[in-house]
Design a protein around this motif. Sequence first.
Motif, mmCIF file in Angstrom:
data_model
loop_
_atom_site.group_PDB
_atom_site.id
_atom_site.type_symbol
_atom_site.label_atom_id
_atom_site.label_comp_id
_atom_site.label_asym_id
_atom_site.label_seq_id
_atom_site.Cartn_x
_atom_site.Cartn_y
_atom_site.Cartn_z
ATOM 1 N N HIS A 192 -1.217 -0.570 -3.990
ATOM 2 C CA HIS A 192 -2.842 -0.254 -3.504
ATOM 3 C C HIS A 192 -2.504 1.078 -3.000
ATOM 4 C CE1 HIS A 192 -6.986 -0.875 -4.773
ATOM 5 N NE2 HIS A 192 -7.100 -0.321 -3.504
ATOM 6 N N VAL A 193 -2.986 2.024 -3.639
ATOM 7 C CA VAL A 193 -3.117 3.413 -3.064
ATOM 8 C C VAL A 193 -4.394 3.901 -2.051
ATOM 9 C CG1 VAL A 193 -2.984 6.195 -3.849
ATOM 10 C CG2 VAL A 193 -1.398 4.409 -5.458
ATOM 11 N N PHE A 194 -3.606 4.720 -1.184
ATOM 12 C CA PHE A 194 -5.030 5.036 -0.636
ATOM 13 C C PHE A 194 -4.557 6.752 0.267
ATOM 14 C CE2 PHE A 194 -5.615 0.591 0.279
ATOM 15 C CZ PHE A 194 -7.041 0.889 0.869
ATOM 16 N N GLY A 195 -5.882 7.341 0.309
ATOM 17 C CA GLY A 195 -5.776 8.684 0.950
ATOM 18 C C GLY A 195 -5.863 8.940 2.622
ATOM 19 N N LEU A 196 -5.222 9.333 3.050
ATOM 20 C CA LEU A 196 -6.100 9.163 5.020
ATOM 21 C C LEU A 196 -5.981 10.926 5.196
ATOM 22 C CD1 LEU A 196 -7.075 8.484 7.592
ATOM 23 C CD2 LEU A 196 -3.918 8.735 8.095
ATOM 24 N N VAL A 200 0.828 -1.218 0.185
ATOM 25 C CA VAL A 200 0.154 0.185 0.243
ATOM 26 C C VAL A 200 0.945 0.923 0.189
ATOM 27 C CG1 VAL A 200 -2.088 -0.989 1.021
ATOM 28 C CG2 VAL A 200 -0.110 0.345 2.512
ATOM 29 N N LEU A 201 0.554 2.022 -0.732
ATOM 30 C CA LEU A 201 1.005 3.910 -0.409
ATOM 31 C C LEU A 201 -0.351 4.505 0.287
ATOM 32 C CD1 LEU A 201 2.541 6.258 -1.448
ATOM 33 C CD2 LEU A 201 1.751 6.200 -3.304
ATOM 34 N N VAL A 202 0.317 4.828 0.738
ATOM 35 C CA VAL A 202 -0.912 6.230 2.201
ATOM 36 C C VAL A 202 -0.886 7.643 1.883
ATOM 37 C CG1 VAL A 202 -2.927 5.987 3.337
ATOM 38 C CG2 VAL A 202 -1.765 4.001 3.722
ATOM 39 N N VAL A 203 -1.420 7.619 1.602
ATOM 40 C CA VAL A 203 -0.876 10.179 1.331
ATOM 41 C C VAL A 203 -1.370 10.120 3.006
ATOM 42 C CG1 VAL A 203 -0.914 12.563 0.098
ATOM 43 C CG2 VAL A 203 -0.762 9.952 -0.978
ATOM 44 N N SER A 252 -6.378 -7.350 3.619
ATOM 45 C CA SER A 252 -6.810 -6.979 2.646
ATOM 46 C C SER A 252 -6.186 -5.724 3.047
ATOM 47 C CB SER A 252 -7.864 -6.005 2.816
ATOM 48 O OG SER A 252 -8.281 -5.558 4.217
ATOM 49 N N PHE A 253 -5.715 -5.265 1.725
ATOM 50 C CA PHE A 253 -5.421 -3.883 1.381
ATOM 51 C C PHE A 253 -5.868 -2.843 2.110
ATOM 52 C CE2 PHE A 253 -4.395 -5.154 -2.790
ATOM 53 C CZ PHE A 253 -3.046 -5.575 -3.177
ATOM 54 N N GLU A 254 -7.095 -2.345 3.003
ATOM 55 C CA GLU A 254 -7.322 -1.437 3.971
ATOM 56 C C GLU A 254 -6.543 -2.463 4.924
ATOM 57 O OE1 GLU A 254 -10.964 0.429 5.822
ATOM 58 O OE2 GLU A 254 -11.527 -0.534 4.234
#
Length: 149
Positions: free
Chosen positions: A98-102, A11-14, A47-49
Amino acid sequence: MSRPFKIPQSVLVVIHTPDLDVLLINRTDLPGHWQSVTGSKDHEDESFEQTAVREVREETGIDCAAGRLTDWALENVYDIYPHYLHRYAPGVTRNREHVFGLCVPAGTPVTLNPREHTAWQWLPYRQAADTCFSPSNAEAILMLPEFVA
């Protein structure tokens, strides 16, 4: 006892504020290499989450419940850097990220894992994109305004 091979799914979390300031963290193994939170799945069924929530907590001390985690439904596939290939099973050369934002409130406290990162900084998103070493990370940061609009 040998460590199991890393799973080539990450994962990549911005992490960002409502004003589009982005958190960057400096790697211990590559000084001067700033990045967003990244990390691989611990097991195939994670999971990716779940990976995103765990990695954010491990690397920054931020609980995702303090903000809003958003799945950007984006994936990057890239060649694993040669100096990291030994961490993966023989023949594995590519990773799926997989890309997420927080989105977190301004002033959210950051507590780094000192084994992984040495420093942190909040930067306006364009400056953050220019600062990080990973092209996929920079691209994700530049897309930030699309995901908060």
